[in-house]
Design a protein around this motif. Structure first.
Motif, PDB file in Angstrom:
ATOM      1  N   PRO A   1       9.404 -59.215  -1.786  1.00  0.00           N
ATOM      2  CA  PRO A   1       9.770 -57.818  -1.533  1.00  0.00           C
ATOM      3  C   PRO A   1      10.631 -57.257  -2.650  1.00  0.00           C
ATOM      4  O   PRO A   1      11.249 -58.018  -3.410  1.00  0.00           O
ATOM      5  CB  PRO A   1      10.538 -57.890  -0.208  1.00  0.00           C
ATOM      6  N   GLU A   2      10.666 -55.947  -2.749  1.00  0.00           N
ATOM      7  CA  GLU A   2      11.489 -55.277  -3.751  1.00  0.00           C
ATOM      8  C   GLU A   2      12.438 -54.312  -3.063  1.00  0.00           C
ATOM      9  O   GLU A   2      12.144 -53.804  -1.978  1.00  0.00           O
ATOM     10  CB  GLU A   2      10.614 -54.507  -4.762  1.00  0.00           C
ATOM     11  N   ILE A   3      13.560 -54.066  -3.698  1.00  0.00           N
ATOM     12  CA  ILE A   3      14.535 -53.096  -3.210  1.00  0.00           C
ATOM     13  C   ILE A   3      14.494 -51.881  -4.142  1.00  0.00           C
ATOM     14  O   ILE A   3      14.649 -52.035  -5.360  1.00  0.00           O
ATOM     15  CB  ILE A   3      15.961 -53.686  -3.169  1.00  0.00           C
TER      16      ILE A   3
ATOM     17  N   ASP B   1       7.310 -36.065   3.093  1.00  0.00           N
ATOM     18  CA  ASP B   1       8.429 -35.397   3.746  1.00  0.00           C
ATOM     19  C   ASP B   1       9.068 -36.380   4.726  1.00  0.00           C
ATOM     20  O   ASP B   1       8.697 -37.556   4.777  1.00  0.00           O
ATOM     21  CB  ASP B   1       7.961 -34.120   4.453  1.00  0.00           C
ATOM     22  N   ASP B   2      10.033 -35.908   5.505  1.00  0.00           N
ATOM     23  CA  ASP B   2      10.732 -36.804   6.440  1.00  0.00           C
ATOM     24  C   ASP B   2       9.769 -37.416   7.458  1.00  0.00           C
ATOM     25  O   ASP B   2       9.886 -38.592   7.809  1.00  0.00           O
ATOM     26  CB  ASP B   2      11.834 -36.038   7.168  1.00  0.00           C
ATOM     27  N   LYS B   3       8.808 -36.614   7.920  1.00  0.00           N
ATOM     28  CA  LYS B   3       7.856 -37.114   8.913  1.00  0.00           C
ATOM     29  C   LYS B   3       6.988 -38.231   8.323  1.00  0.00           C
ATOM     30  O   LYS B   3       6.755 -39.261   8.978  1.00  0.00           O
ATOM     31  CB  LYS B   3       6.976 -35.965   9.404  1.00  0.00           C
ATOM     32  N   ALA B   4       6.520 -38.044   7.095  1.00  0.00           N
ATOM     33  CA  ALA B   4       5.695 -39.069   6.450  1.00  0.00           C
ATOM     34  C   ALA B   4       6.510 -40.329   6.183  1.00  0.00           C
ATOM     35  O   ALA B   4       6.007 -41.453   6.322  1.00  0.00           O
ATOM     36  CB  ALA B   4       5.112 -38.525   5.145  1.00  0.00           C
ATOM     37  N   THR B   5       7.777 -40.146   5.815  1.00  0.00           N
ATOM     38  CA  THR B   5       8.642 -41.302   5.564  1.00  0.00           C
ATOM     39  C   THR B   5       8.845 -42.119   6.830  1.00  0.00           C
ATOM     40  O   THR B   5       8.768 -43.354   6.813  1.00  0.00           O
ATOM     41  CB  THR B   5       9.998 -40.844   5.011  1.00  0.00           C
ATOM     42  N   GLN B   6       9.093 -41.436   7.956  1.00  0.00           N
ATOM     43  CA  GLN B   6       9.250 -42.141   9.227  1.00  0.00           C
ATOM     44  C   GLN B   6       7.968 -42.853   9.635  1.00  0.00           C
ATOM     45  O   GLN B   6       7.996 -43.942  10.202  1.00  0.00           O
ATOM     46  CB  GLN B   6       9.680 -41.150  10.319  1.00  0.00           C
TER      47      GLN B   6
ATOM     48  N   VAL C   1       5.678 -50.196   5.900  1.00  0.00           N
ATOM     49  CA  VAL C   1       5.451 -50.055   4.463  1.00  0.00           C
ATOM     50  C   VAL C   1       6.788 -50.061   3.724  1.00  0.00           C
ATOM     51  O   VAL C   1       6.908 -50.627   2.637  1.00  0.00           O
ATOM     52  CB  VAL C   1       4.663 -48.764   4.169  1.00  0.00           C
ATOM     53  N   ILE C   2       7.801 -49.422   4.318  1.00  0.00           N
ATOM     54  CA  ILE C   2       9.155 -49.425   3.770  1.00  0.00           C
ATOM     55  C   ILE C   2      10.139 -49.702   4.897  1.00  0.00           C
ATOM     56  O   ILE C   2       9.866 -49.390   6.067  1.00  0.00           O
ATOM     57  CB  ILE C   2       9.511 -48.089   3.076  1.00  0.00           C
ATOM     58  N   LEU C   3      11.275 -50.292   4.552  1.00  0.00           N
ATOM     59  CA  LEU C   3      12.314 -50.598   5.528  1.00  0.00           C
ATOM     60  C   LEU C   3      13.638 -50.042   5.017  1.00  0.00           C
ATOM     61  O   LEU C   3      14.126 -50.468   3.968  1.00  0.00           O
ATOM     62  CB  LEU C   3      12.438 -52.112   5.742  1.00  0.00           C
ATOM     63  N   PRO C   4      14.227 -49.062   5.713  1.00  0.00           N
ATOM     64  CA  PRO C   4      15.502 -48.501   5.250  1.00  0.00           C
ATOM     65  C   PRO C   4      16.636 -49.510   5.395  1.00  0.00           C
ATOM     66  O   PRO C   4      16.769 -50.168   6.425  1.00  0.00           O
ATOM     67  CB  PRO C   4      15.700 -47.281   6.161  1.00  0.00           C
ATOM     68  N   LEU C   5      17.450 -49.631   4.358  1.00  0.00           N
ATOM     69  CA  LEU C   5      18.584 -50.555   4.358  1.00  0.00           C
ATOM     70  C   LEU C   5      19.917 -49.820   4.449  1.00  0.00           C
ATOM     71  O   LEU C   5      20.955 -50.461   4.583  1.00  0.00           O
ATOM     72  CB  LEU C   5      18.565 -51.414   3.088  1.00  0.00           C
ATOM     73  N   GLY C   6      19.891 -48.504   4.360  1.00  0.00           N
ATOM     74  CA  GLY C   6      21.130 -47.736   4.332  1.00  0.00           C
ATOM     75  C   GLY C   6      21.585 -47.489   2.907  1.00  0.00           C
ATOM     76  O   GLY C   6      21.130 -48.147   1.962  1.00  0.00           O
ATOM     77  N   ASP C   7      22.494 -46.540   2.754  1.00  0.00           N
ATOM     78  CA  ASP C   7      23.034 -46.188   1.436  1.00  0.00           C
ATOM     79  C   ASP C   7      21.942 -45.775   0.456  1.00  0.00           C
ATOM     80  O   ASP C   7      22.034 -46.028  -0.755  1.00  0.00           O
ATOM     81  CB  ASP C   7      23.843 -47.353   0.837  1.00  0.00           C
ATOM     82  N   GLY C   8      20.870 -45.160   0.980  1.00  0.00           N
ATOM     83  CA  GLY C   8      19.804 -44.690   0.097  1.00  0.00           C
ATOM     84  C   GLY C   8      18.957 -45.776  -0.516  1.00  0.00           C
ATOM     85  O   GLY C   8      18.278 -45.557  -1.518  1.00  0.00           O
ATOM     86  N   ARG C   9      18.958 -46.974   0.076  1.00  0.00           N
ATOM     87  CA  ARG C   9      18.180 -48.099  -0.441  1.00  0.00           C
ATOM     88  C   ARG C   9      17.102 -48.471   0.561  1.00  0.00           C
ATOM     89  O   ARG C   9      17.294 -48.353   1.769  1.00  0.00           O
ATOM     90  CB  ARG C   9      19.090 -49.302  -0.725  1.00  0.00           C
TER      91      ARG C   9
END
Length: 283
Positions: free
Chosen positions: A112-114, A128-133, A140-148
């Motif tokens: 995996p990559e950060i 947009d926010d809906k596509a990101t969610q 496909v992506i996993l939010p880690l907080g702090d914009g990462r």
């Protein structure tokens, strides 16, 4: 990999006859002396062999403590762990630990990559926010907080980014990924069910005989490449058929001569032209 793991565990148990005092056991298992005694008092750990005034522990105790730790990490409480351990044949902690670790072994070697928010936006253009969610829900992506963000499969994300070059919008790409994910889950369920019903259940129902552990490990070891190869080979086969079907129709359509206009169609066209000519122009 699994063969090597179980072989190593077996080697530790049979070729290394070293016995441990409780302090040595604590060091070998990375469990404190206090917790070792607590596990013994709860019936989670067999008593040591006592000679003189000293208790001696074996590699089976080490494996059992490591198994307890890993089950606690998985969220099992001590009462549930005791039930599981009580159902295990004596001396099988090392095999169970090796099998449990084999199950945890990743099915691929992709790392995996950060990414930060800016790097993600470059690969996720138009989201947009809906596509990101939606992408988060699909894994496909996993939010880690702090914009990462963690990207479990960089190949998957970059493959989607390549489709952007062909004018395929993000929502369409995510819709296709949802279909792929749904169908892949069914394939995975089929292979897991095959292993559980045909390998694990007969082995478990027979009391998990020690002599059968290598066969179970081998089956799990082979399941990885066989499942992957079967899925990829079937996909190639089906994809070839579908492409031939789709583009065969297109080629056939292109090969047909242009349809000749019928006499009545020509008369209607003339009538429309005369009607347009008689219509007065607006002042």
């Amino acid at each position: 990999m699994i063969h090597n793991m179980s072989a190593n565990l077996g080697a530790v148990q049979t070729e290394d006859p070293e016995e441990h005092t409780i302090d040595q056991l604590a060091q070998a298992s990375a469990v404190t002396v206090r917790n070792i005694r607590a596990h013994q008092s709860r019936g989670l750990l067999p008593a040591p062999e006592v000679r003189g005034r000293t208790g001696y522990y074996t590699q089976e105790h080490v494996a059992r403590l490591q198994l307890i730790h890993e089950m606690q990490t998985d969220g099992f409480n001590l009462k549930a762990i005791k039930r599981i351990l009580d159902d295990m044949p004596p001396g099988s902690a090392g095999e169970v630990l090796g099998f449990e670790r084999a199950l945890r072994t990743p099915w691929g070697d992709e790392q995996p990559e950060i990414l930060d928010a800016h790097e993600l936006a470059e690969l996720f253009q138009g989201a947009d926010d809906k596509a990101t969610q939606r992408a988060v829900k699909l894994g496909v992506i996993l939010p880690l907080g702090d914009g990462r963000f963690e990207v479990p499969s960089p190949t998957l994300l970059r493959g989607g980014a390549e489709l952007e070059k062909f004018g395929i919008p993000i929502n369409t790409r995510l819709a296709v990924q949802e279909q792929i994910h749904r169908h892949t889950e069914r394939v995975a369920d089929a292979f897991v069910r095959l292993f559980v019903e045909r390998v694990w259940k007969p082995f478990n129902d027979s009391g998990r005989p020690e002599s059968e552990w290598p066969r179970v490990h081998a089956a799990l070891d082979q399941l990885r490449p066989l499942a992957t190869e079967a899925l990829v080979a079937t996909f190639h086969q089906v994809m070839s058929v579908k492409v031939d079907e789709a583009f065969g129709k297109v080629i056939q359509q292109e090969a047909k001569p242009p349809r000749k206009a019928k006499p009545e169609d020509r008369e209607r066209s003339k009538d429309r032209s005369r009607s347009s000519a008689r219509r007065p122009e607006p002042v």
